[in-house]
Scaffold this active site. Structure first.
Site, short mmCIF file in Angstrom:
data_model
loop_
_atom_site.label_atom_id
_atom_site.label_comp_id
_atom_site.label_asym_id
_atom_site.label_seq_id
_atom_site.Cartn_x
_atom_site.Cartn_y
_atom_site.Cartn_z
N HIS A 24 0.88 1.90 -3.96
CA HIS A 24 0.07 2.75 -4.17
C HIS A 24 0.16 4.38 -4.13
CE1 HIS A 24 -3.37 -0.16 -3.04
NE2 HIS A 24 -2.14 -0.61 -4.00
N ASP B 103 0.62 -1.55 0.24
CA ASP B 103 -0.23 -0.22 0.27
C ASP B 103 0.78 1.46 0.27
OD1 ASP B 103 -2.67 2.39 0.40
OD2 ASP B 103 -3.25 0.23 1.79
#
Length: 513
Positions: free
Chosen positions: A322, A288
Site C-alpha cells: 500500500h 500492506d
C-alpha cells in the site's frame, strides 16, 4: 569504497558507496581472501558461512580491498543436537526452545538444512540464531499454539504498569510471535534461510476483523536493544512480519520480506517508538505497507512521549505494498529524523505515505524527513501527506474528523514539520503526482520538492490519492497542496498530467522555480 555494515561471527554485510539507487552501475565479482565467491549488481551484498574470529580480506571489482575480522563466539551448536528433526512434520518446538534456553551468552544456535515445524520460540540476550541456506523455520497452523500475551500487567510490588502486548498503537493483548523477545539485548538472527509464518495454510487471514485477540507477528522485539537481523527471508506472517517495539539500536540488513499482494495487514517491517534503526539493502513485497514507522496511538504517545527517531532507510526495493514508506497512522509519539535514499519503489499504491489525523495529539510531531535519490515506477501516487486519515479509529466519521472548518488548536492536534523531496524520478504514475492535505488549524509547516520528474502510465487508472472522508477520485493529477505554510517547488517536470501541474490552496508562502 566498500563499507562494512555488519561483521558478525559467521556473516558480514557490505555496501558500495555510490549515487545509484539499489543497483550498482555495473556487474561485479567479490573475492574473499583471493577466492571468487559471488557476483552481483546490487549496492549491498553479504557473505555467509564464515569462520568466527578469523581475518578476511574482501575485494570487489573497481574498489579497494577491505580487511575485517569476524567476531568471537563462546560456542556453536546444532539444533539437531537437542532433538530437532527438521522434516516439516515432527513438532520441533520443545527441542528448539530447549536449545535456546541452554545456549550460553555469546553462543550460536545453527539450523542446518531442513524444515523445522514449530510453535512460538522465546529468544534471550547475547545469542546468535543462524538459519543456513536451506533451513526453514515453519510456523504451526494450529492457532491455539500461539499463547495470548497480556497488554499491560500491574507490578505486584510497585503498582506500576509493565507493558507486554500491543496492536496498532495500543497496549492490548496479542498472540505471541513465532520468534519473540522482550526486555532483551544483543540478539542476532542471521543466514540465508527462511522464517515462514505459514499463514497462507492457516485461518489467520480469514475473517481478520472478528478475531478476539490480534494476530501474531512473525518476529517481535519489545523493549530490546542491539538487535541485528541479517540475510534471512521472512514471509507469510499472520500479520506484521517484523515488529520492533520501543527498541533501540536495530539493524535490518539484506533481507527479503514477502507475502501475497492480497494478504491482510502483512506489513514487512514496522518499527514502533524505536530509536536508531538502520534498514539497508532489503527487498519488500507484501500485502500492506512495506515499511510503516509508528509511535503509538494517543495514550501510548502521551504516556511515554517516545518518538520514532533516527531511522535510516537506504538501498532498498519495495513493491506491491500500500505504501513503500509509511509514517503513521499510529504516530502519537512523533516521528523525527528520517532519511530515505537510493531506493526503488515499484507498483506500490503510494511512495511516501503519511497518515495522521485530529486526535493523535500534541506529541504527534513528524519533522526532519528527507527523501532523496529515489526511483519510482508504477506508483499510483508517489507523495501523499494526509492529515485526515479515516481508518481504524471509532470516531473516524465524527464531525471533529470530517469538518474542513478551522478548529481550535489543542492537546489533540498533530503537527507536520519540515519535509524535503529531491533528486527523484517517478515514472508511470496513475492517480496523482503529489497530494498533500494539511489541517486548516495546523498547516503542514514546510515542503520542498526539488529536482523531480513525474510521468504517467498510458493506461493510468483513477483512484483516491489519500484515505480520508469525502475523498474524490483523481487520474493523472499534478501536484496538489492544501493547508501548507511554506511550499517550494523547484526544477520539477510533470509530463502528461490532466489539469494544472501545481495546485496550491491555502499556502502562505509559495515559491516556484
Amino acid at each position: 569504497m566498500i563499507k562494512a555494515l555488519f561483521i558478525g561471527s559467521v556473516s558480514a554485510c557490505f555496501e558500495l558507496d555510490n549515487d545509484s539507487a539499489y543497483y550498482n552501475d555495473y556487474e561485479y565479482t567479490v573475492k574473499l581472501n583471493g577466492r571468487e565467491v559471488l557476483s552481483g549488481n546490487t549496492n549491498v551484498f553479504s557473505l555467509f558461512d564464515l569462520e568466527p574470529h578469523t581475518d578476511y580480506t574482501v575485494e570487489v571489482t573497481g574498489h579497494d580491498p577491505l580487511s575485517f575480522k569476524t567476531a568471537k563466539e563462546t560456542s556453536a551448536v546444532s539444533v539437531k543436537d537437542f532433538g530437532a528433526v527438521g522434516d516439516g512434520v515432527a513438532d520441533d518446538t520443545l527441542s528448539i526452545q530447549t536449545a535456546v534456553n541452554c545456549l550460553p551468552a555469546g553462543g550460536r544456535l545453527r539450523f542446518p538444512e531442513g524444515t523445522y515445524l514449530t510453535g512460538p520460540i522465546n529468544l534471550k540476550s547475547h545469542i546468535t540464531i543462524e538459519f543456513t541456506e536451506k533451513a526453514t523455520l515453519l510456523g504451526t497452523t494450529d492457532m491455539a499454539r500461539y499463547p495470548k500475551i497480556p497488554g499491560v500487567i500491574t507490578d505486584l510490588v510497585t503498582g506500576e504498569e509493565v507493558h507486554f502486548g500491543t496492536w496498532e498503537g495500543n497496549a492490548v493483548p496479542m498472540h505471541q510471535a513465532l520468534l519473540f523477545a522482550e526486555y532483551a539485548e544483543d540478539i542476532k538472527i542471521v543466514g540465508r534461510g527462511t522464517v515462514d509464518g505459514n499463514a497462507q495454510n492457516s485461518q489467520w487471514w480469514v475473517d481478520v476483523k472478528n478475531q478476539e485477540v490480534p494476530r501474531p507477528r512473525l518476529i517481535f522485539f519489545n523493549r530490546c536493544k542491539l538487535v541485528t537481523v541479517h540475510g534471512i527471508t521472512a514471509q507469510n506472517a499472520a500479520s506484521w512480519q517484523l515488529h520492533p517495539y520501543f527498541s533501540t539500536e536495530l539493524q535490518f540488513l539484506d533481507l527479503s520480506v514477502n507475502a501475497p499482494k492480497d494478504s491482510p495487514n502483512t506489513d514487512a517491517l514496522d518499527p514502533e517508538a524505536c530509536d536508531t534503526v538502520n534498514i539497508v539493502g532489503c527487498r519488500f513485497s507484501v500485502g500492506d505497507d512495506c515499511i510503516a514507522i509508528k509511535s503509538g496511538k494517543i495514550e501510548i504517545g502521551r504516556k511515554f512521549k517516545q518518538p520514532a527517531n533516527r531511522h535510516t532507510i537506504r538501498n532498498c526495493i519495495m513493491q506491491f505494498g500500500h505504501g513503500a514508506i509509511t509514517l503513521g497512522s499510529e504516530m502519537a509519539g512523533g516521528v523525527k529524523n528520517l532519511s530515505v535514499s537510493r531506493c526503488i519503489f515499484k507498483e506500490t499504491d503510494r511512495g511516501l505515505r503519511i497518515k495522521t489525523r485530529r486526535g493523535r495529539g500534541k506529541d504527534a510531531v513528524i519533522d526532519g524527513i528527507e527523501f532523496k535519490n529515489i526511483k519510482m515506477d508504477g506508483v499510483l501516487t508517489p507523495i501523499v501527506m494526509n492529515m485526515w486519515y479515516n481508518c481504524c479509529d471509532p470516531d473516524r466519521y465524527s464531525e471533529y474528523n470530517t469538518t474542513r472548518e478551522k478548529l481550535p488548536v489543542d492537546d489533540r492536534t498533530p503537527y507536520l514539520g519540515k519535509f524535503t523531496f529531491r533528486d527523484m524520478e517517478c515514472l508511470n504514475c496513475h492517480v496523482a503526482a503529489c497530494y498533500c492535505d494539511g489541517l486548516p488549524e495546523m498547516p503542514i509547516d514546510e515542503i520542498t520538492v526539488d529536482n523531480i520528474k513525474f510521468t504517467y502510465a498510458e493506461n493510468a487508472k483513477s483512484g483516491v490519492p489519500a484515505m480520508k472522508n469525502n475523498a474524490e477520485e483523481m487520474c493523472r493529477a499534478g501536484l496538489y497542496f492544501d493547508n501548507v505554510r511554506k511550499l517550494t517547488v523547484r526544477n520539477v517536470t510533470v509530463e502528461g498530467c490532466v489539469g494544472d501541474e501545481v495546485t496550491a490552496h491555502n499556502v502562505a508562502l509559495f515559491t516556484e522555480e
